[in-house]
Design an enzyme around this catalytic site. Structure first.
Site, PDB file in Angstrom:
ATOM      1  N   GLU A 104      10.972  -7.915  -3.397  1.00  0.00           N
ATOM      2  CA  GLU A 104      11.527  -6.680  -2.840  1.00  0.00           C
ATOM      3  C   GLU A 104      10.884  -6.505  -1.479  1.00  0.00           C
ATOM      4  O   GLU A 104       9.696  -6.204  -1.376  1.00  0.00           O
ATOM      5  CB  GLU A 104      11.225  -5.494  -3.764  1.00  0.00           C
ATOM      6  CG  GLU A 104      12.028  -4.248  -3.417  1.00  0.00           C
ATOM      7  CD  GLU A 104      11.285  -3.284  -2.520  1.00  0.00           C
ATOM      8  OE1 GLU A 104      11.549  -3.303  -1.290  1.00  0.00           O
ATOM      9  OE2 GLU A 104      10.448  -2.531  -3.020  1.00  0.00           O
ATOM     10  N   CYS A 164      10.455   1.541   2.004  1.00  0.00           N
ATOM     11  CA  CYS A 164      11.526   0.555   2.211  1.00  0.00           C
ATOM     12  C   CYS A 164      12.894   1.189   2.013  1.00  0.00           C
ATOM     13  O   CYS A 164      13.856   0.803   2.668  1.00  0.00           O
ATOM     14  CB  CYS A 164      11.357  -0.627   1.259  1.00  0.00           C
ATOM     15  SG  CYS A 164       9.861  -1.589   1.521  1.00  0.00           S
ATOM     16  N   TRP A 211       0.792  -1.219   0.000  1.00  0.00           N
ATOM     17  CA  TRP A 211       0.000   0.000   0.000  1.00  0.00           C
ATOM     18  C   TRP A 211       0.830   1.277   0.000  1.00  0.00           C
ATOM     19  O   TRP A 211       0.311   2.355  -0.249  1.00  0.00           O
ATOM     20  CB  TRP A 211      -0.908   0.037   1.234  1.00  0.00           C
ATOM     21  CG  TRP A 211      -0.202  -0.333   2.511  1.00  0.00           C
ATOM     22  CD1 TRP A 211      -0.255  -1.539   3.142  1.00  0.00           C
ATOM     23  CD2 TRP A 211       0.672   0.489   3.297  1.00  0.00           C
ATOM     24  NE1 TRP A 211       0.543  -1.527   4.271  1.00  0.00           N
ATOM     25  CE2 TRP A 211       1.119  -0.283   4.384  1.00  0.00           C
ATOM     26  CE3 TRP A 211       1.125   1.804   3.183  1.00  0.00           C
ATOM     27  CZ2 TRP A 211       2.000   0.207   5.357  1.00  0.00           C
ATOM     28  CZ3 TRP A 211       2.001   2.301   4.142  1.00  0.00           C
ATOM     29  CH2 TRP A 211       2.426   1.505   5.214  1.00  0.00           C
TER      30      TRP A 211
END
Length: 466
Positions: free
Chosen positions: A234, A268, A136
């Site tokens: 990932e 990230c 998200w």
């Protein structure tokens, strides 16, 4: 998690959706497979024209889809607009470059002279239907950076998006259909996580890509390993941000603020651990803390908001628990460290800087998905590199220095998929993106990304008999 739009700025449930049932899933799989059989035979020019049309539509829809993203996951509206524009750029880049990136490769004739062939070449052929399990935090960009190369390579896609961004997910499926891609080329599956395994095991699905948490990656990789299907993962990141003695400290501190709180700290590749040489530590800490404390936290739809809410209530709880654990064990809060008193509704958390973090604290090793930075003082480059690598993750890294030898050492020794020197980590269509260790494997973007879901085929033709 229910499939629903819940506004994280207010906690209000805006809209709920029913999950797709078994019959609906079967129809999507059948349509995706049928579409692949036709799509794989189209030319690059035909695919590029469709992708350019999708880019045109997305460009026109920028404000609409930006507001949808902000409503669903809370990113500041300006950031949502920029995300949509970045997707347009990636679509156009792959439309322009895919044919060259996937062109046949021919070895030097001298190297294969003893093979008995008159000609040898390598051809990149599409694999088939690819399932994308997406998160998200960048609900448009994460999908487009898979979809654009996959479709240009001749694959078809199924999207299982995060359950809290269903309207963005449905928009993506409609976008490619509106652009003229044949029915079945790219479809959104509104399904819960429990239905993913069945889709992965279906023989019509050739491969999978996932961006998300380490547990989710393990689950998808385990199923695909059992089925012997290709995956690209990932996963998380706890990126180090090294500031060394020769750095421009003022610039490093200013950039560090953006690097930590981009996307409300839920990225990230956001810098999370700030590892600073003792010679410049005090100046950096003062500048960085002041910059974090000066940020405007508030309504993500309002112009001028720097940091919006965390995307989910559980996400804020997770951040609070990491900070509280660190403080109980002696970490010093230089700024933030609490919910903003002026914002009682929604899932807001103040930009926070912690110093004195030790290996006994959870935050030292776990990814912090929110606007919280940890500061470390180190004595030299050896300690800085060791501290940077002291994590199970290896997504990207940032190094601030004017010393070429420092750069060489960090490029050689940092355990990460990227090393960004005197700037913050960013993704771009033209260079590969991905990590090592528990940050996953495989690469997205660039030529490396488009080839991930290709059958790399050796074509050998015998020499004519004399």
């Amino acid at each position: 998690m229910a499939i629903a739009t819940v506004n994280p700025a207010t906690g209000e449930t805006v809209r709920t959706f029913d999950a797709l049932g078994p019959e609906g899933i079967e129809q999507c799989l059948a349509d995706a497979h049928a579409a692949f059989l036709a799509h794989r035979t189209t030319t690059f020019a035909e695919r590029a024209a469709l992708l350019e049309r999708a880019a045109d539509l997305l460009e026109q829809d920028n404000e609409q889809i930006a507001r949808t993203m902000t409503t669903e996951m809370g990113k500041p509206l300006a950031a949502a607009r920029a995300e949509a524009a970045k997707c347009v750029k990636a679509m156009r880049w792959y439309a322009a470059n895919a044919e060259a990136l996937l062109a046949d490769e021919h070895p030097d004739p001298a190297d294969v002279a003893d093979s008995g062939a008159s000609a040898v070449r390598t051809r990149y052929r599409p694999l088939g239907v690819v399932l994308a399990v997406m998160p998200w935090n960048f609900p448009l960009w994460q999908v487009v950076r898979f979809a654009a190369p996959a479709l240009m390579a001749g694959n078809t896609g199924l999207l299982k998006h995060a359950s809290n961004v269903p309207q963005t997910a449905l928009y993506l499926g409609e976008l490619f259909h509106r652009a003229g891609f044949p029915a079945g080329c790219f479809q959104t599956l509104l399904i819960g996580s429990g239905a993913v395994e069945g889709v992965l095991r279906d023989p019509r699905v050739a491969a999978a890509t996932l961006t998300g948490s380490e547990p989710a990656g393990r689950a998808v990789a385990a199923v695909c390993g059992d089925e012997v299907k290709k995956t690209v993962l990932e996963l998380g990141g706890s990126d180090p941000y090294l500031v060394l003695p020769s750095a421009d400290v003022a610039r490093a501190a200013q950039t560090a603020v953006t690097a930590r709180v981009q996307n409300n700290g839920q990225s990230c590749i956001a810098a999370k651990r700030f590892i600073v040489h003792t010679d410049v530590y005090d100046e950096f800490a003062e500048r960085f803390t002041a910059g974090m404390a000066a940020l405007t936290v508030g309504d993500p739809m309002a112009e001028g908001t720097d940091v919006g809410p965390l995307a989910t209530e559980q996400g804020r709880t997770d951040v609070e628990e990491l900070v509280d654990d660190a403080v109980r064990q002696g970490a010093e809060v230089l700024c933030g460290g609490r919910r903003p008193p002026a914002l009682p509704d929604g899932w807001f958390y103040e930009p926070t800087v912690l110093a004195g973090v030790t290996s006994a604290m959870r935050i030292d090793l776990e990814e912090t998905f929110g606007p919280v930075a940890t500061l470390y003082r180190v004595a030299d480059l050896d300690e800085a590199v060791a501290r940077a690598n002291h994590t199970p993750f290896g997504l990207s890294s940032n190094v601030w220095t004017r010393d070429p030898q420092d750069v060489d050492r960090c490029v050689r020794d940092l355990q990460a998929g990227g090393v960004f020197v005197n700037g913050m980590t960013a993704s771009h269509p033209a260079f590969p993106f991905g990590g090592v260790k528990r940050s996953g494997y495989g690469r997205e973007l660039s030529g490396h990304g488009i080839r991930e879901f290709c059958n790399i085929t050796t074509v050998w033709q015998a020499a004519d008999p004399e």
